[in-house]
Design an enzyme around this catalytic site. Sequence first.
Site, PDB file in Angstrom:
ATOM      1  CB  SER A 151       4.531 -27.316  29.182  1.00 15.27           C
ATOM      2  OG  SER A 151       2.998 -26.978  29.256  1.00 15.27           O
ATOM      3  CE1 TYR A 164       4.365 -25.426  24.316  1.00 12.84           C
ATOM      4  CE2 TYR A 164       3.203 -26.400  26.020  1.00 12.84           C
ATOM      5  CZ  TYR A 164       3.922 -25.439  25.452  1.00 12.84           C
ATOM      6  OH  TYR A 164       4.273 -24.660  26.509  1.00 12.84           O
ATOM      7  CE  LYS A 168       7.092 -26.457  26.041  1.00 12.96           C
ATOM      8  NZ  LYS A 168       8.624 -25.583  26.164  1.00 12.96           N
TER       9      LYS A 168
HETATM   10  P1  NAI Z   1       6.665 -16.070  24.699  1.00 10.49           P
HETATM   11  O1  NAI Z   1       6.121 -16.150  23.511  1.00 10.49           O
HETATM   12  O2  NAI Z   1       6.433 -14.869  25.623  1.00 10.49           O
HETATM   13  O3  NAI Z   1       8.187 -16.356  24.787  1.00 10.49           O
HETATM   14  C1  NAI Z   1       8.617 -17.366  23.828  1.00 10.49           C
HETATM   15  C2  NAI Z   1       9.990 -16.586  23.060  1.00 10.49           C
HETATM   16  O4  NAI Z   1      10.565 -17.692  22.336  1.00 10.49           O
HETATM   17  C3  NAI Z   1       9.266 -15.391  22.064  1.00 10.49           C
HETATM   18  O5  NAI Z   1      10.100 -14.148  22.464  1.00 10.49           O
HETATM   19  C4  NAI Z   1       9.650 -15.776  20.802  1.00 10.49           C
HETATM   20  O6  NAI Z   1      10.048 -14.841  19.854  1.00 10.49           O
HETATM   21  C5  NAI Z   1      10.913 -16.912  21.093  1.00 10.49           C
HETATM   22  N1  NAI Z   1      11.144 -17.849  20.013  1.00 10.49           N
HETATM   23  C6  NAI Z   1      10.284 -18.550  19.228  1.00 10.49           C
HETATM   24  N2  NAI Z   1      10.832 -19.143  18.282  1.00 10.49           N
HETATM   25  C7  NAI Z   1      12.346 -19.068  18.280  1.00 10.49           C
HETATM   26  C8  NAI Z   1      13.182 -19.512  17.934  1.00 10.49           C
HETATM   27  N3  NAI Z   1      13.036 -20.390  16.676  1.00 10.49           N
HETATM   28  N4  NAI Z   1      14.409 -19.115  18.025  1.00 10.49           N
HETATM   29  C9  NAI Z   1      14.584 -18.014  18.935  1.00 10.49           C
HETATM   30  N5  NAI Z   1      13.642 -17.654  19.642  1.00 10.49           N
HETATM   31  C10 NAI Z   1      12.356 -18.125  19.436  1.00 10.49           C
HETATM   32  O7  NAI Z   1       6.027 -17.422  25.585  1.00 10.49           O
HETATM   33  P2  NAI Z   1       6.599 -17.703  27.358  1.00 10.49           P
HETATM   34  O8  NAI Z   1       5.173 -17.960  28.066  1.00 10.49           O
HETATM   35  O9  NAI Z   1       7.638 -16.738  27.896  1.00 10.49           O
HETATM   36  O10 NAI Z   1       7.232 -19.316  26.905  1.00 10.49           O
HETATM   37  C11 NAI Z   1       8.395 -19.288  27.278  1.00 10.49           C
HETATM   38  C12 NAI Z   1       8.633 -20.989  27.301  1.00 10.49           C
HETATM   39  O11 NAI Z   1       7.985 -21.568  28.402  1.00 10.49           O
HETATM   40  C13 NAI Z   1       8.123 -21.469  25.963  1.00 10.49           C
HETATM   41  O12 NAI Z   1       9.153 -22.814  25.964  1.00 10.49           O
HETATM   42  C14 NAI Z   1       6.734 -22.298  26.610  1.00 10.49           C
HETATM   43  O13 NAI Z   1       6.515 -23.078  25.935  1.00 10.49           O
HETATM   44  C15 NAI Z   1       7.150 -22.285  28.238  1.00 10.49           C
HETATM   45  N6  NAI Z   1       5.852 -22.514  28.848  1.00 10.49           N
HETATM   46  C16 NAI Z   1       5.292 -21.199  29.142  1.00 10.49           C
HETATM   47  C17 NAI Z   1       3.984 -21.557  29.840  1.00 10.49           C
HETATM   48  C18 NAI Z   1       3.436 -20.294  30.437  1.00 10.49           C
HETATM   49  O14 NAI Z   1       2.438 -20.499  31.330  1.00 10.49           O
HETATM   50  N7  NAI Z   1       3.782 -19.253  29.929  1.00 10.49           N
HETATM   51  C19 NAI Z   1       3.585 -22.849  30.466  1.00 10.49           C
HETATM   52  C20 NAI Z   1       4.348 -23.914  30.056  1.00 10.49           C
HETATM   53  C21 NAI Z   1       5.553 -23.660  29.181  1.00 10.49           C
END
Ligand code: NAI
Length: 290
Positions: A151, A164, A168
């Site tokens: 990130s 976080y 990251k």
């Molecule tokens: P999101 O919240 O929509 O998706 C994350 C998913 O991970 C969720 O569906 C959640 O249920 C699942 N999850 C959480 N803990 C878990 C576990 N222990 N085991 C299995 N599944 C689990 O968020 P998003 O934005 O799609 O994030 C995806 C990745 O991208 C994350 O790692 C986030 O930190 C990273 N990220 C996202 C950014 C953004 O702009 N959306 C920016 C930088 C990084």
Amino acid sequence: MLRFDDRVAIITGAGHGLGRSHALLLAERGAKVVVNDLGGALDGTGASTGPAAEVAELITKNGGQAVASTDNVATPEGARAIVQTAVDAFGKVDIVVNNAGILRDKSLGKMSVEDFDGVLAVHVRGSFLVSHAAYPLMKAAGHGRIVNTSSPAGLFGNFGQANYSTAKMGLVGLTKTLAIEGARNGIKANAIAPIAWTRMTEALLPAEFEAKFTPERVSALVACLVHDSCEVSGEVFSVGGGRVARVFVAEGPGWKTDDLTPEAIAGNWDAIMAEQPYVLTAGDSMKAML
Ligand code: NAI
């Protein structure tokens, strides 16, 4: 067109947001996909079978192949179960996209130890554990592709995200070492630092970002990185809104003396802070010290 026929992909956290988009894209292009998602809230509390099942069903309805997994990436048993699901359903693992993530934002003074540990457990431990469980299969096959999800908050720091950001940036180290270790077995590892409109960011990003910063604009890079034809490894890419850029850790030329004292350092900040010409490897850094 880059296709993934006969390739088996595990996408963690694929019930929502970016992971969902990665899973749909790879499946549409022929990959057999394990859609893993614990189904909890943004802060990692709770669990539900719904999100993983819905995405797997959507892929199947669209004519693709997918199975759902609701195992927790943050436990060794959960990570092993995710890999076993891929082996049971599709016989192997070619691709791992470590995408699962949670947020527990607080400034340092207000952050509990549980907030810190919980975030590192999902992002760092989870990415290590799933990669660790899949690695022997990739090694035996002489082929593998791993993408970790970093990130901008980790690469550059961000207020309220000590947990976080630590996680990251930790993933950058994991990625670089996986790339070095995996090279002799055809395993490539890269990291992405995305920006996309998801449930994680909808309350943080300006409303006008929704149309431009789609998850699909991140998934295009993930698909490219996990394709057989990808030669890139050990790299980190900033990606969002249609732009992709290499992010690199570099060391400036530095300043040296045989009589290094605190005062000498204090008097030479300009030379110490110089950025050009830089080096990119630990080996070149060591050479510059000699
Ligand atoms: P999101 O919240 O929509 O998706 C994350 C998913 O991970 C969720 O569906 C959640 O249920 C699942 N999850 C959480 N803990 C878990 C576990 N222990 N085991 C299995 N599944 C689990 O968020 P998003 O934005 O799609 O994030 C995806 C990745 O991208 C994350 O790692 C986030 O930190 C990273 N990220 C996202 C950014 C953004 O702009 N959306 C920016 C930088 C990084």
